[in-house]
Write an enzyme that holds these catalytic residues in place. Structure first.
Site, mmCIF file in Angstrom:
data_model
loop_
_atom_site.group_PDB
_atom_site.id
_atom_site.type_symbol
_atom_site.label_atom_id
_atom_site.label_comp_id
_atom_site.label_asym_id
_atom_site.label_seq_id
_atom_site.Cartn_x
_atom_site.Cartn_y
_atom_site.Cartn_z
ATOM 1 N N THR A 286 -56.826 8.147 -18.708
ATOM 2 C CA THR A 286 -57.693 9.006 -17.916
ATOM 3 C C THR A 286 -58.933 9.299 -18.760
ATOM 4 O O THR A 286 -58.830 9.497 -19.952
ATOM 5 C CB THR A 286 -56.996 10.331 -17.559
ATOM 6 O OG1 THR A 286 -55.872 10.039 -16.717
ATOM 7 C CG2 THR A 286 -57.931 11.279 -16.828
ATOM 8 N N ARG B 233 -58.075 9.726 -5.082
ATOM 9 C CA ARG B 233 -56.907 9.296 -5.822
ATOM 10 C C ARG B 233 -56.245 8.116 -5.105
ATOM 11 O O ARG B 233 -56.333 7.993 -3.882
ATOM 12 C CB ARG B 233 -55.918 10.472 -5.921
ATOM 13 C CG ARG B 233 -54.701 10.223 -6.788
ATOM 14 C CD ARG B 233 -55.071 10.296 -8.244
ATOM 15 N NE ARG B 233 -53.921 10.077 -9.110
ATOM 16 C CZ ARG B 233 -53.173 11.067 -9.622
ATOM 17 N NH1 ARG B 233 -53.442 12.315 -9.318
ATOM 18 N NH2 ARG B 233 -52.165 10.790 -10.412
#
Length: 395
Positions: free
Chosen positions: A392, A114
Site C-alpha cells: 500500500t 477498491r
C-alpha cells in the site's frame, strides 16, 4: 490533518497508494519546525507541494501543479505513474481510496475504488478440504484476484474534479514505461523479495528479470512495453479500454486459462462509489477520513479520541511517554478492527460507537500510563454491535 484542512485551499488523500497532495498556501501563523542540527530538513513551498513514495511520480505530479493543474490533476498523474515506477504498490490491477476536499463548495467527499469480488465468488472458496483457510488460495491464487478499480477511480476523479486531459495525466507514465527508467534500490529489493512468487508468471519474469531470472540491478533501465501499450489504450479510449476493450478481453482470457473468476460482466459493471467520509474532532480541529470498506478512517478518529485527554503537549514530541500512549491507543484500535470492521455493503459496522468520545473514554480507562499491555491481554472492545502491508502506498 485538522490544521492543514483549515489553512489549505485544496487537500486530497488518495489511497492506492495513499499519497498526500495539497495545493494552496499556509497561513502566517503556521511555523515550520526547523533546526540546523536536523539530519533531514522540512521542505518549504509557497503554492503547493507533492509527496509520494517514489521520485518520478512526485516530479510528474509537481509538473502538473506548476502548469496550473489542481490537486486532483496531480493525484491522478501520480497514481498512473506509480503503476510504472512502484510496481509492488502502484497499480492498474488493484484499487484504492481518494479523500477529496472541494474548497469552493466547502465539501469533503470520499471516492471508493477498491477492488470488488467477482460475481462468481463464494464464501467458502478459500477453504481447504478440512474447512480451514488456505492462505495460498486467499493471497496468491487466481481465485484471490479482485475486479480492479484503480483505472475507473482515477479516471472518474479526473473527469469530475480535475482540469487536465486524461492524455496529459498519462503522459509521464507512458514515457517511463516505454523508454524505461533506472532501477533504484527499493525496486531492486522488491524484485528480490517477490521473485519466488513472480516465477508463476512467465510474462512477469520476462519483464522484470533478465535471462536466468536475474533482477535488473540499480541503475539498469527497466522497460515495460506491455504496460505502455495498455496505458496508451486508456489515454485514447478512457476507462472503457480497460473494462470493455482489448485489455478487458486479455484479463478475462487469462482468468479462464488459469481458473480465475473475473468475467466480462464483472469488468463492465464495475463502478467507483462516492461515500460520506468519516468525521471527528481533535482538540478543536475537524477531522475527515475514509469510511468503510477502509478501516483506517474509523480508527484514526478512534485513536485521536483516545489520545485527546492525555497531556501530549506537556509530555513532549516523541518522548517515551507519548510514544507509549500512542502505541497503546493503536493496539486497542486494531483489536477492534479484527472484529468490527468489514465491507459496509455486506456487514453492519458500528461507526457511530467506534468513533464516539464516550467509547474513547472507556478505552482510555484501560490504558496504564506506565506499563505496556501485553498483546495477549488485548481483545476487541465490548460494544453493542457487532497491519499495513508493504503493498500500500500513500500520496
Amino acid at each position: 490533518m485538522g490544521k492543514i484542512a483549515r489553512t489549505h485551499k485544496f487537500i486530497i488523500i488518495c489511497l492506492t497508494t495513499l499519497i498526500f497532495i495539497s495545493a494552496g498556501s499556509a497561513s502566517a501563523q503556521d511555523t515550520v519546525i526547523f533546526s540546523t542540527k536536523d539530519i533531514f530538513h522540512p521542505v518549504i513551498a509557497n503554492n503547493g507541494m507533492v509527496s509520494s513514495q517514489e521520485g518520478y511520480a512526485s516530479q510528474a505530479g509537481l509538473a502538473v501543479l506548476k502548469e496550473g493543474g489542481n490537486a486532483v490533476d496531480a493525484a491522478v498523474t501520480i497514481g498512473f505513474t506509480l503503476a510504472v515506477t512502484l510496481p509492488r504498490a502502484g497499480n492498474l490491477g488493484g484499487g484504492g481510496f481518494m479523500l477529496l476536499h472541494l474548497a469552493k463548495d466547502n465539501q469533503t467527499i470520499a471516492i471508493d475504488y477498491r477492488e470488488k469480488a467477482p460475481l462468481a465468488a463464494t464464501r467458502d472458496m478459500f477453504l481447504d478440504k478440512n474447512g480451514e483457510v488456505d492462505p495460498e488460495k486467499s493471497r496468491y491464487s487466481y481465485l484471490s484476484v479482485g475486479v480492479p478499480g484503480t483505472v475507473a477511480g482515477l479516471t472518474m476523479a479526473l473527469e469530475k474534479y480535475g482540469t487536465i486531459s486524461l492524455e496529459r495525466a498519462l503522459q509521464p507514465a507512458i514515457e517511463l514505461a516505454e523508454k524505461g527508467f533506472p532501477v533504484y534500490e527499493d525496486l531492486l529489493g522488491s524484485l528480490r523479495d517477490y521473485k519466488q512468487k513472480m516465477q508463476a508468471s512467465e510474462a512477469s519474469m520476462a519483464i522484470f528479470y533478465k535471462p536466468g531470472g536475474v533482477p535488473y540491478q540499480v541503475g539498469e533501465i527497466l522497460v515495460q512495453n506491455d504496460l505502455a501499450r495498455s496505458l496508451k489504450l486508456i489515454a485514447k479510449h478512457g476507462a472503457k479500454a480497460f473494462y470493455e476493450g482489448a485489455i478487458a478481453s486479455a484479463i478475462v482470457a487469462d482468468m479462464e486459462a488459469n481458473g480465475g473468476l473475473i468475467t466480462k460482466e464483472d469488468l463492465a459493471t464495475y463502478k467507483p462509489v462516492i461515500r460520506e467520509p468519516i468525521r471527528g474532532t481533535y482538540r478543536g480541529y475537524e477531522i475527515y477520513s475514509m469510511p468503510p470498506p477502509s478501516s483506517g478512517g474509523i480508527h484514526l478518529v478512534q485513536m485521536l479520541n483516545t489520545l485527546e485527554a492525555f497531556p501530549i503537549r506537556k509530555l513532549g514530541h516523541n518522548t517515551a511517554q507519548t510514544i507509549h500512549l500512542m502505541t497503546e491507543s493503536m493496539k486497542l484500535a486494531y483489536a477492534d478492527r479484527s472484529k468490527f470492521l468489514g465491507d459496509s455493503d455486506f456487514v453492519t459496522v458500528p461507526i457511530g460507537e467506534l468513533t464516539s468520545k464516550t467509547y474513547a473514554e472507556r478505552i482510555r480507562q484501560g490504558i496504564n500510563p506506565y506499563r505496556a499491555t501485553p498483546s495477549s491481554e488485548i481483545a476487541p472492545g465490548n460494544i453493542t454491535q457487532p497491519i499495513e502491508s508493504n503493498d500500500t502506498t500513500h500520496y
